[in-house]
Design an enzyme around this catalytic site. Sequence first.
Site, PDB file in Angstrom:
ATOM      1  N   CYS A   1     -46.475 -15.865  18.029  1.00  0.00           N
ATOM      2  CA  CYS A   1     -46.528 -15.531  19.454  1.00  0.00           C
ATOM      3  C   CYS A   1     -47.866 -14.881  19.813  1.00  0.00           C
ATOM      4  CB  CYS A   1     -45.361 -14.619  19.820  1.00  0.00           C
ATOM      5  SG  CYS A   1     -43.781 -15.487  19.775  1.00  0.00           S
TER       6      CYS A   1
ATOM      7  N   GLU B   1     -41.024 -14.539  23.497  1.00  0.00           N
ATOM      8  CA  GLU B   1     -42.357 -14.498  24.113  1.00  0.00           C
ATOM      9  C   GLU B   1     -42.857 -15.912  24.396  1.00  0.00           C
ATOM     10  OE1 GLU B   1     -41.218 -13.048  21.410  1.00  0.00           O
ATOM     11  OE2 GLU B   1     -42.376 -11.291  20.847  1.00  0.00           O
TER      12      GLU B   1
ATOM     13  N   ASN C   1     -35.098 -15.405  23.004  1.00  0.00           N
ATOM     14  CA  ASN C   1     -35.155 -16.229  21.790  1.00  0.00           C
ATOM     15  C   ASN C   1     -33.990 -17.207  21.775  1.00  0.00           C
ATOM     16  OD1 ASN C   1     -33.587 -13.849  21.334  1.00  0.00           O
ATOM     17  ND2 ASN C   1     -33.733 -14.097  19.127  1.00  0.00           N
ATOM     18  N   ILE C   2     -34.295 -18.394  21.271  1.00  0.00           N
ATOM     19  CA  ILE C   2     -33.313 -19.492  21.241  1.00  0.00           C
ATOM     20  C   ILE C   2     -33.317 -20.055  19.819  1.00  0.00           C
ATOM     21  CG2 ILE C   2     -32.637 -21.713  22.226  1.00  0.00           C
ATOM     22  CD1 ILE C   2     -34.357 -20.927  24.722  1.00  0.00           C
ATOM     23  N   GLU C   3     -32.234 -19.784  19.108  1.00  0.00           N
ATOM     24  CA  GLU C   3     -32.172 -20.189  17.699  1.00  0.00           C
ATOM     25  C   GLU C   3     -31.527 -21.569  17.542  1.00  0.00           C
ATOM     26  OE1 GLU C   3     -30.396 -16.852  15.619  1.00  0.00           O
ATOM     27  OE2 GLU C   3     -32.260 -15.697  15.860  1.00  0.00           O
TER      28      GLU C   3
ATOM     29  N   CYS D   1     -44.295 -11.543  16.927  1.00  0.00           N
ATOM     30  CA  CYS D   1     -44.646 -12.151  15.640  1.00  0.00           C
ATOM     31  C   CYS D   1     -46.048 -12.774  15.724  1.00  0.00           C
ATOM     32  CB  CYS D   1     -43.610 -13.202  15.245  1.00  0.00           C
ATOM     33  SG  CYS D   1     -43.796 -14.763  16.120  1.00  0.00           S
TER      34      CYS D   1
ATOM     35  N   CYS E   1     -39.149 -18.031  19.761  1.00  0.00           N
ATOM     36  CA  CYS E   1     -39.169 -16.616  20.138  1.00  0.00           C
ATOM     37  C   CYS E   1     -39.142 -16.448  21.662  1.00  0.00           C
ATOM     38  CB  CYS E   1     -40.430 -15.949  19.616  1.00  0.00           C
ATOM     39  SG  CYS E   1     -40.514 -15.798  17.833  1.00  0.00           S
TER      40      CYS E   1
HETATM   41  N1  THU Z   1     -38.082 -13.160  17.539  1.00  0.00           N
HETATM   42  C1  THU Z   1     -38.586 -13.187  18.802  1.00  0.00           C
HETATM   43  O1  THU Z   1     -37.946 -13.675  19.730  1.00  0.00           O
HETATM   44  N2  THU Z   1     -39.823 -12.685  19.008  1.00  0.00           N
HETATM   45  C2  THU Z   1     -40.625 -12.175  18.030  1.00  0.00           C
HETATM   46  O2  THU Z   1     -41.785 -11.869  18.277  1.00  0.00           O
HETATM   47  C3  THU Z   1     -40.090 -11.976  16.689  1.00  0.00           C
HETATM   48  C4  THU Z   1     -38.795 -12.624  16.403  1.00  0.00           C
HETATM   49  C5  THU Z   1     -36.761 -13.731  17.298  1.00  0.00           C
HETATM   50  C6  THU Z   1     -36.793 -14.996  16.479  1.00  0.00           C
HETATM   51  C7  THU Z   1     -35.403 -15.002  15.891  1.00  0.00           C
HETATM   52  O3  THU Z   1     -34.530 -15.640  16.806  1.00  0.00           O
HETATM   53  C8  THU Z   1     -35.024 -13.539  15.791  1.00  0.00           C
HETATM   54  O4  THU Z   1     -35.967 -12.833  16.590  1.00  0.00           O
HETATM   55  C9  THU Z   1     -35.063 -12.989  14.387  1.00  0.00           C
HETATM   56  O5  THU Z   1     -36.272 -13.279  13.766  1.00  0.00           O
END
Ligand code: THU
Length: 125
Positions: A92, A55, A42-44, A89, A53
Site C-alpha cells: 500500500c 488503503e 479490506n476484502i479477503e 503495509c 487492503c
Molecule cells: N490489511 C489492510 O487492509 N491494510 C494494511 O495495510 C495491512 C493489512 C488487511 C489485509 C488482510 O485482510 C488483513 O489486514 C490481515 O493482514
Amino acid sequence: MNEKELFELAAKARLSAYAPYSGFLVGAALLTADGRVFTGCNIENASYSLCCCAERTAIFNAVSEGEKEFSAIAIAGGKENADSVCYPCGACRQVMTEFCGGDFKVILADRTLTLSELMPYAFKL
Ligand code: THU
C-alpha cells in the site's frame, strides 16, 4: 475535514471489511486535494493472495472515479476495534507513492506521519 473526522470515516468504513480469514478489520478514508472523501475496507478471499487492503481499495475507488490528487489518508484497523495503530503495509505504501507526494499525510489512531517518513527511498521509474 480535520484529521479526527477523517479517522472516524475510516473507522466507519472498517465495519464493512470482509475479513473472515484473518478477522482483522481495516478501514481507510482518503481525502482528495479538493476535499472529497473516498473510503475502502479490506476484502479477503479464500485464495489468500487475492486479498486487497483497505488503503488500496480506497485509492483504486478514487482513481476509478477520476481523482488523482490526494492530501491524506486515515487508516483504522484492528480485530476488536480501531484503537491501536495500524500501519499501512509495504504494498500500500508503494501504491500511495504512485499517486501521492512525500508530504501526503497518513493519519493513524494516535499519530500522523508523512509518506516520505513511511516510505523513504521509494521505487519510482
Ligand atoms: N490489511 C489492510 O487492509 N491494510 C494494511 O495495510 C495491512 C493489512 C488487511 C489485509 C488482510 O485482510 C488483513 O489486514 C490481515 O493482514
